[in-house]
Design an enzyme around this catalytic site. Structure first.
Site, PDB file in Angstrom:
ATOM      1  N   ASP A 326      23.850  10.082 -19.793  1.00 41.34           N
ATOM      2  CA  ASP A 326      25.128  10.671 -20.180  1.00 41.34           C
ATOM      3  C   ASP A 326      24.853  12.006 -20.890  1.00 41.34           C
ATOM      4  OD1 ASP A 326      27.808  11.135 -20.616  1.00 41.34           O
ATOM      5  OD2 ASP A 326      28.241   9.115 -21.328  1.00 41.34           O
ATOM      6  N   GLU A 526      37.374  10.485 -25.009  1.00 41.92           N
ATOM      7  CA  GLU A 526      36.279   9.875 -25.762  1.00 41.92           C
ATOM      8  C   GLU A 526      36.126  10.530 -27.136  1.00 41.92           C
ATOM      9  OE1 GLU A 526      32.455  10.900 -24.127  1.00 41.92           O
ATOM     10  OE2 GLU A 526      33.265  12.638 -23.100  1.00 41.92           O
TER      11      GLU A 526
HETATM   12  C1  BGC Z   1      31.943  17.217 -22.121  1.00 41.79           C
HETATM   13  C2  BGC Z   1      31.950  15.806 -22.501  1.00 41.79           C
HETATM   14  C3  BGC Z   1      31.163  15.682 -23.773  1.00 41.79           C
HETATM   15  C4  BGC Z   1      31.793  16.524 -24.847  1.00 41.79           C
HETATM   16  C5  BGC Z   1      31.054  16.441 -26.139  1.00 41.79           C
HETATM   17  C6  BGC Z   1      32.629  17.990 -23.188  1.00 41.79           C
HETATM   18  O1  BGC Z   1      32.697  19.300 -22.806  1.00 41.79           O
HETATM   19  O2  BGC Z   1      32.582  17.307 -20.895  1.00 41.79           O
HETATM   20  O3  BGC Z   1      31.456  15.105 -21.456  1.00 41.79           O
HETATM   21  O4  BGC Z   1      31.040  14.380 -24.214  1.00 41.79           O
HETATM   22  O5  BGC Z   1      31.939  17.853 -24.404  1.00 41.79           O
HETATM   23  O6  BGC Z   1      31.487  17.384 -27.081  1.00 41.79           O
HETATM   24  C1  BGC Z   2      31.069  10.977 -20.941  1.00 41.35           C
HETATM   25  C2  BGC Z   2      30.890  10.660 -19.482  1.00 41.35           C
HETATM   26  C3  BGC Z   2      31.048  11.897 -18.649  1.00 41.35           C
HETATM   27  C4  BGC Z   2      30.094  12.958 -19.123  1.00 41.35           C
HETATM   28  C5  BGC Z   2      30.164  14.246 -18.358  1.00 41.35           C
HETATM   29  C6  BGC Z   2      30.256  12.160 -21.351  1.00 41.35           C
HETATM   30  O1  BGC Z   2      30.570  12.583 -22.628  1.00 41.35           O
HETATM   31  O2  BGC Z   2      30.716   9.853 -21.716  1.00 41.35           O
HETATM   32  O3  BGC Z   2      31.804   9.675 -19.090  1.00 41.35           O
HETATM   33  O4  BGC Z   2      30.839  11.600 -17.308  1.00 41.35           O
HETATM   34  O5  BGC Z   2      30.356  13.226 -20.477  1.00 41.35           O
HETATM   35  O6  BGC Z   2      31.298  14.967 -18.664  1.00 41.35           O
END
Ligand code: BGC
Ligand code: BGC
Length: 652
Positions: A326, A526
């Protein structure tokens, strides 16, 4: 060997905990039982759906034999877009890129389609003409409910709504449509489906989960995989399909208190039966990549769990595709950083996902292979798996992304067929929780007042992972082909001879026959979506105030609740005559009116079909789901079933 040591060490840690926590009789037991903490026989034994294919393997061997260590390590790294440009890609043998939730070509928001496609073509050319063996590039994107990064795409309901449809064949069609719209913008790999079996609604990713019930996730998993990737022996990874990712392996939906990226503290049997339920059918359907979870299992980060990734997933479960880490997930392994993590590679993660320090990660990994911290056999295995997936996907022979069927064609994004599929999914995802005195469906010729923040906001009804990572920033103009719930209601009610007025804050001059109030959670994804109470009014008290005000005017109120999870809304339900859980329906808001409004001739248009795939809470406490207000599978119908629900507390 290494792994046994870790588990023995882990057992020892538990033992210490037990000594501190309880009597010494327990610790003696624990001491002798440490070996039993894991037992690979708990896991399903799977024969890979892909019999050994010596032609493919020989082809890959030939390529691997020509590859330098640098080229091999380059294949094992996936870099997020803003951190890699064309010059870098020409110089470094990187094998994959991604756009994250908030990144896109050019680095800015809502990049026009043409730029996505031209960058995909440009990258294709660069990789093709790079020194060394030609190994095509993977470009992954979080198409988790349609090609949700692109203006004009069809946004399907989030997984929680799809789970409520209990319609795996429909979900498969959504996979097909999603693949089709992803190909338009030039990507060949999606980070979907999420197979989490969310257990605690505090978790801000609950909506990415189809159900809290493993049996439901198990039924959906193979269908969505077949939709995205095609079916083995039929149209598997044809030029109309994309590579899918089952994520996040494993236990992402079981963390303590529903904390994102937290620790899933459960025994192995529960891990297998509940959280891994979707993986066996996904592997059997041929899923080509699996993403390691940020979370830990009993204190060990999944990115370093050799037992679960190497022994269980790739061994016992016969998974012969590759495991992707991830987003900087390897950096969370003790002793690792974004720029160095031999532990994750040694545990079996084949490709590390990384941001700005990717060059450091690349050079460090090369060094770690040279000095023996990572064995060359491990690297060769990882590269073989990655090339196998690229080969199976036909990428070696694929033309420019813009020349794939539909590549770059804006008319495919949000086309009528895909939008009506999404609208059907919306209809079938709606769950009717209350319908006092059969207030629904709304009769023809009614005067309807539509109120609430969610009524005319396509961004809100789509939730997180929509154009932006956390969602909710974009207004209706950014969804040129979408419709808000209000727009759908207007069309349906006016067609039946009625009249709609809209007032977000609930003010009215002319007394309506009915009020439709659309409210709920504002978008999140998330990390930012974790909460500490399931009480919606505690999270956001305004809708309840408005409901009370409208109720005091003795108006019949139909509540449409937008949310990424079931929440405790008993006060809001009490002040509503009808209550509909609409989840996060996406761009086709018209699906709501399809079910809520009668036909002009007075007949029922569509009946409710959705049933809960998560029990509905009877308490603001996330831990009290054993006694839900509405159980799994609950959902009223206009026909066949009692309408007024007895379990609901009466107004007092
Ligand atoms: C990404 C996520 C990541 C997050 C963390 C986003 O730009 O797409 O996948 O978890 O930044 O800051
Ligand atoms: C998330 C994933 C995602 C990845 C890429 C991560 O933060 O947990 O689900 O696919 O970012 O954006």
């Amino acid at each position: 060997m290494r792994n046994n040591q870790k588990y023995n060490f882990f057992g020892f840690a538990i033992l210490l905990g037990l000594i501190a926590g309880s009597g010494s009789s327990v610790c003696l037991a624990a001491q002798t039982e440490t070996e039993d903490l894991t037992n690979i026989d708990n896991w399903p034994q799977i024969e890979s759906p892909f019999p050994h294919d010596s032609q493919t393997e020989d082809y890959i061997t030939k390529i691997i034999n020509t590859m330098s260590l640098k080229e091999k390590v380059g294949q094992m790294i996936i870099v997020e877009l803003p951190f890699i440009n064309a010059e870098d890609l020409a110089k470094f043998p990187i094998g994959a890129v991604l756009n994250g939730g908030d990144s896109s070509p050019g680095g800015y928001k809502n990049t026009p389609l043409a730029e996505w496609v031209s960058l995909a073509d440009k990258f294709h050319d660069i990789v093709k003409t790079r020194d060394g063996a030609y190994i095509p590039l993977l470009w992954g994107t979080d198409a988790v409910h349609g090609q949700n990064k692109i203006i004009g795409a069809t946004i399907f309901p989030h997984n929680i709504g799809l789970g409520a449809t209990h319609n795996p064949p429909l979900i498969r069609k959504i996979g097909v449509a999603t693949a089709q719209e992803v190909i338009v913008s030039g990507q060949n790999w999606v980070f979907a489906p999420t197979l989490a079996v969310a257990q605690n609604y505090s978790w801000g990713r609950t909506y990415e989960s189809y159900s809290s019930d493993p049996a439901i996730v198990e039924k959906i998993a193979p269908e969505i995989v077949k939709g995205l990737q095609g079916e083995i022996g039929v149209d598997f990874l044809s030029d109309r399909h994309v590579i899918a990712t089952a994520k996040h392996f494993v236990g992402d939906g079981g963390t303590t208190d529903g904390r994102d990226q937290g620790n899933t503290s459960i025994n192995e049997e529960t891990l297998v039966k509940t959280h891994a339920a979707g993986y066996e059918p996904a592997i059997q359907a041929g899923v080509q990549t699996i993403m390691a979870s940020y979370s830990s299992w009993n204190g060990v980060k999944m990115h370093e769990n050799h037992y679960l990734i190497a022994d269980v997933l790739k061994g016992r479960m016969g998974f012969d595709g590759f495991v992707v880490g991830d987003w900087n997930g390897h950096a969370q392994v003790p002793g690792c950083s974004k720029s160095s993590c031999p532990q994750a590679i040694n545990a079996g993660v084949d490709m590390l996902m990384v941001t700005e320090p990717w060059k450091e990660l690349y050079f460090n990994t090369i060094k770690q292979v040279e000095n023996g911290e990572i064995h060359l056999e491990r690297v060769d295995d990882a590269v073989r798996r990655i090339l196998r997936v690229k080969y199976r996907a036909g990428l070696f022979n694929q033309p420019h992304p813009s020349l794939r069927p539909g590549g770059g064609d804006p008319s495919i994004l949000g086309n009528m067929a895909n939008r009506s599929l999404a609208r059907q999914a919306v209809r079938q995802s709606l769950v009717l929780l209350k319908n006092q005195d059969d207030v629904l469906p709304i009769p023809a010729n009614s005067r309807v007042l539509v109120v609430g923040k969610g009524a005319n906001d396509i961004g809100m009804q789509s939730g997180g992972w929509t154009l932006t990572w956390q969602g909710g920033i974009d207004r209706n103009e950014s969804f040129p082909k979408g419709e808000s719930i209000l727009q759908g209601l207007q069309r349906a009610i006016e067609a039946s001879g009625g009249k709609v007025s809209f007032s977000e804050n609930g003010d009215f001059t002319e007394r309506p026959d009915y009020v439709v109030m659309v409210f709920g959670e504002t978008p999140y994804a998330e990390m930012k979506g974790d909460i500490n109470t399931l009480s919606f009014s505690q999270l956001n008290g305004q809708p309840l105030e408005l409901l009370k005000k409208l109720k005091s005017a003795s108006l019949p109120i139909i509540s449409v609740f937008l949310s990424g999870r079931p929440l405790w809304v008993t006060p809001e339900m009490i002040h509503s005559d009808a209550f509909v859980a609409a989840w996060l329906p996406g761009t086709e808001g018209a699906g709501v009116a399809d079910v809520l409004v009668r036909k002009p001739n007075g007949e029922i248009n569509f009946d409710f079909e959705g049933r809960l795939s998560f029990p509905w809470p009877d308490s603001p406490e996330a831990s009290e789901l054993s006694k839900p207000l509405f159980p799994l599978d609950y959902g009223l119908r206009y026909q066949h079933e009692p309408t007024a629900d007895k379990r609901l507390p009466k107004e007092n």
